[in-house]
Every structure is written in structure tokens, then in C-alpha cells.
Design an enzyme around this catalytic site. Structure first.
Site, short mmCIF file in Angstrom:
data_model
loop_
_atom_site.label_atom_id
_atom_site.label_comp_id
_atom_site.label_asym_id
_atom_site.label_seq_id
_atom_site.Cartn_x
_atom_site.Cartn_y
_atom_site.Cartn_z
N LYS A 118 -16.60 96.47 36.86
CA LYS A 118 -18.00 96.03 38.12
C LYS A 118 -18.61 95.92 36.21
O LYS A 118 -19.48 96.92 36.55
CB LYS A 118 -17.86 97.15 38.87
CG LYS A 118 -18.27 95.84 40.01
CD LYS A 118 -17.87 96.81 41.43
CE LYS A 118 -18.56 96.30 42.62
NZ LYS A 118 -18.29 94.97 42.50
N ARG A 125 -12.89 103.91 39.51
CA ARG A 125 -13.29 102.25 38.76
C ARG A 125 -14.83 102.67 37.86
O ARG A 125 -14.71 101.99 37.05
CB ARG A 125 -13.59 101.59 40.36
CG ARG A 125 -13.59 100.69 39.33
CD ARG A 125 -13.70 99.11 40.46
NE ARG A 125 -14.17 98.80 41.30
CZ ARG A 125 -14.86 98.31 42.86
NH1 ARG A 125 -13.49 97.58 43.25
NH2 ARG A 125 -15.43 98.35 43.78
N1 PLP Z 1 -13.92 90.53 42.90
C1 PLP Z 1 -15.61 90.56 42.30
C2 PLP Z 1 -15.63 89.75 41.84
C3 PLP Z 1 -16.27 91.64 43.26
O1 PLP Z 1 -17.32 91.36 43.00
C4 PLP Z 1 -15.65 92.72 44.46
C5 PLP Z 1 -17.07 93.37 44.84
O2 PLP Z 1 -17.04 94.50 44.79
C6 PLP Z 1 -14.15 92.34 45.16
C7 PLP Z 1 -13.37 92.22 44.07
C8 PLP Z 1 -13.97 93.44 45.92
O3 PLP Z 1 -13.70 94.57 45.00
P1 PLP Z 1 -13.69 96.08 46.44
O4 PLP Z 1 -12.76 95.55 47.05
O5 PLP Z 1 -13.56 97.09 45.89
O6 PLP Z 1 -15.90 95.44 47.20
C1 COI Z 2 -18.83 94.09 46.98
O1 COI Z 2 -18.25 93.54 47.76
O2 COI Z 2 -19.46 95.26 46.94
C2 COI Z 2 -19.93 93.58 46.03
O3 COI Z 2 -20.35 94.01 45.25
C3 COI Z 2 -19.51 92.06 45.86
C4 COI Z 2 -21.54 92.28 45.67
C5 COI Z 2 -21.72 90.75 45.13
C6 COI Z 2 -22.52 91.79 46.33
#
Ligand code: PLP
Ligand code: COI
Length: 344
Positions: A185, A82
Site C-alpha cells: 500500500k 500489511r
Molecule cells: N486494492 C487497492 C488498490 C486498494 O486501495 C484497496 C483498499 O484498501 C483494496 C484493494 C482493498 O483492500 P482492503 O479490503 O484491505 O481495504
Molecule cells: C481503502 O479502501 O481503504 C482504500 O485505501 C482505498 C482508497 C483509495 C480510498
């Protein structure tokens, strides 16, 4: 391994300074080898694109201690993938896979005494990030980049701790544009979301819930987590949208729902108001959020409630949480090979 003397069971999701972080520099088309450093400060030129034009991106993953003392990472390959898609979108140099993985592993290994013990309820949050630095004024990619990885022991993201109910509020602000950077991200997405989060909190919710930016009908995601919903017919559905972050946790949850719990699963557009009556359980999922059951959602001055009138955790959300966290903590078999041991 002698652990630091922290009150592991009472940590919140906040920064705690650990001993080491990993840093590598890109300049003139080349990456430095990268090294562990001790200073938590960064000194950057005042013209740096990260400061003005938000040329910055990040990742987030966790390390946990297994019952046998191993330190486990959860699907770090997907964070690496990602980050590669984000860096391409933001015109940043890609962090080579081997450098990304070494940065993560070295930062965790060097701070092993900060990794919360098994059963403490805490984990080590790992934050790899890349910033565009160096002298610049016009709108163009930076001349130099720093890739850093720092770690911090953390507790639960939302107030209440562990698996506790949260509420969300739909705010009249968009997180992403249809062909913008929502699926990446990018740091800028989060600055743009601060106001929605505050407005949601002012309404008594924990976090904002976004609808699609074109029609404002379809569920997107929460400010820091993706969404899964269990319909009354037992299907687990997650929004399909080009403007949400492809969550590692959500992909894992959908796999477990189908394979381990036998649910039908779908990734499709969810028209919130048209389908809300069919939703039994609603949950937010992410690295920080883990799986957080959503009791209520506020939209247009009205609260919509889910399982148990919004006052109880649904059994499917609970089962998914139990399955997922057991794999992440090495308490059960890992049939998918999702965890990776950090060699100490
Ligand atoms: N959506 C957003 C906007 C996020 O910041 C996060 C955190 O990382 C997620 C979803 C969840 O992604 P992940 O499960 O890869 O942490
Ligand atoms: C995560 O869950 O890793 C994120 O990046 C969310 C963040 C806003 C703490």
C-alpha cells in the site's frame, strides 16, 4: 456518548476534520511513545523523501457502531500486518504492532463522538500512514518518520450509495509492474493510478480495472478495490497475482462464500476475455468500496455486462454484502473473531 450533529445518512467519502489524531515519531532508530494531537496540519522539511521520492505508505480500515453501542474495528491485525510488509518493501522502519494498534484505538476513542451511529449507513474511516521526512536530497531512506492516524466519518465510496451498481473500464495503463510495488500500500501506486481513474470516468465508468502488467490478459484489480467473480457454475473466483493489494475485505468475502454460503472458491489467474462468458456476477471489494456489484465492464470499445444485463444486483453479491456488513456492524455472531471492540 453524545454524537456530533452530522447528517449521517448523507455523507460521502470525503475528509471531515475530527478533534484528534495520533502521532508518533521515529528518529535515530527509536520510536517516540506517540500521542494524541489536535492539529490536522503537518510541517515537513522541503527535502523530505516523502515529497520527492514518495516514501510514504498508508492503511485504511473502518470502525462501526454495533446495536449495543460498542465501537467495532474490523480485522485491524491484518492492516497492521500489511503495513509491516509495505514498510519493509519501502525501506521504512516498521511500526511496532502495539504502536499501530494503540494509534488506531486512541484515535478512534478520542473521536468517539464522530463514529456514526448504528443504522446510519455511515462509518468511521481510519487512515494510519507513515511518511519519510527530514532533510535529504539523494535517493536514500529518510532520516526521520512520522506515523499518524486520522479518522473521518464517511459514507459510500462510489456515487449512488449503499449497495449500488458500478461500472469499470479497462484502460491502456498499468497500475503495477510485475516485480514492482503493486502488492503494497505505497502512496506512489495511487498517484500513478489517478490518470487511469480519470480515463475510466471519461468513458462513463466509476473506476479503472487493471489487467496483469506482463500480458494484459488476466484480471488484476480495480483502482481502489480487489475483484471477485461468480462463475455460472457457482464457483467464486478471485485473481491470484503478485502485483495486487492483498485485500482484507476480499479475504473475508472468500471465507464467507465458502463457509456461510457453501460456494466452491478459487484463487487463480482469470483470463478475462477467455472467461467473460462464464461470469455471472462481478464485484469489487475493499474497505472503502465494501462490496460493490459491477454491472458492466468496458474493454476495447466494447461493454461486457453481467448479472441482469448489468442492471441488477446478483443474489450472491447481495448475500455476501449482507453477511459481511452484519459482522462488521455487530448485528450477528462473529464466528471468526474478526471484530475488535474499542474500549471507551
Ligand atoms: N486494492 C487497492 C488498490 C486498494 O486501495 C484497496 C483498499 O484498501 C483494496 C484493494 C482493498 O483492500 P482492503 O479490503 O484491505 O481495504
Ligand atoms: C481503502 O479502501 O481503504 C482504500 O485505501 C482505498 C482508497 C483509495 C480510498
Amino acid at each position: 456518548m453524545k454524537k456530533k450533529a452530522l447528517d449521517w445518512g448523507n455523507l460521502s467519502f470525503s475528509y471531515i476534520e475530527t478533534d484528534y489524531r495520533f502521532s508518533a515519531i521515529w528518529e535515530d532508530g527509536e520510536w517516540s511513545e506517540g500521542e494524541l494531537i489536535t492539529s490536522s496540519e503537518m510541517s515537513v522539511h522541503e527535502g523530505s523523501p516523502v515529497l520527492h521520492y514518495a516514501q510514504t505508505c498508508f492503511e485504511g480500515l473502518k470502525a462501526q457502531t454495533a446495536p449495543n453501542g460498542d465501537i467495532l474495528l474490523f480485522r485491524p491485525d491484518l492492516n497492521c500486518e500489511r503495513m509491516a510488509s509495505t514498510t519493509a518493501r519501502l525501506m521504512m522502519p516498521g511500526v511496532p504492532d502495539a504502536l499501530f494498534m494503540r494509534g488506531v484505538e486512541e484515535a478512534v476513542r478520542a473521536n468517539a463522538s464522530w463514529v456514526p451511529p448504528h443504522g446510519s449507513g455511515a462509518s468511521l474511516y481510519i487512515r494510519p500512514f507513515l511518511v519519510g521526512v527530514g532533510e535529504n536530497l539523494g535517493l536514500r531512506p529518510a532520516p526521520r518518520y512520522e506515523f499518524r492516524v486520522f479518522v473521518s466519518p464517511v459514507g459510500p465510496y462510489y456515487k449512488g450509495g449503499g449497495l449500488s451498481l458500478i461500472d469499470l473500464a479497462v484502460i491502456d495503463l498499468d497500475r503495477a509492474a510485475p516485480k514492482g510495488t503493486g502488492a503494497y500500500k505505497a502512496g506512489a501506486n495511487y498517484a500513478g493510478g489517478l490518470m487511469a481513474t480519470q480515463m475510466a470516468k471519461d468513458l462513463g465508468a466509476s473506476e479503472a480495472l487493471y489487467l496483469d502488467p506482463a500480458e494484459h490478459r488476466y484480471l488484476e484489480e480495480a483502482g481502489s478495490a480487489n475483484i471477485v467473480v461468480l462463475l455460472k457454475d457457482g464457483t467464486l473466483v478471485t485473481p491470484k497475482s503478485p502485483s495486487i493489494l492483498p485485500s482484507v475485505t476480499r479475504r473475508s468475502v472468500m471465507t464467507l462464500a465458502a463457509d456461510a454460503l457453501g460456494h466452491k472458491t478459487e484463487e487463480r489467474a482469470i483470463d478475462f476475455l477467455a472467461e467473460v462468458d462464464q461470469i455471472d456476477e462481478f464485484a469489487a471489494c475493499g474497505t472503502a468500496a465494501v462490496i460493490s456489484p459491477v454491472g458492466k465492464i468496458r474493454m476495447n470499445d466494447k461493454w461486457y455486462t453481467f448479472f441482469g444485463g448489468g442492471e441488477a444486483i446478483g443474489p450472491v453479491t447481495q448475500a455476501l454484502y449482507d453477511r459481511l456488513t452484519a459482522i462488521q456492524k455487530g448485528e450477528t455472531d462473529d464466528p471468526y473473531g474478526w471484530t475488535r471492540v474499542v474500549a471507551l
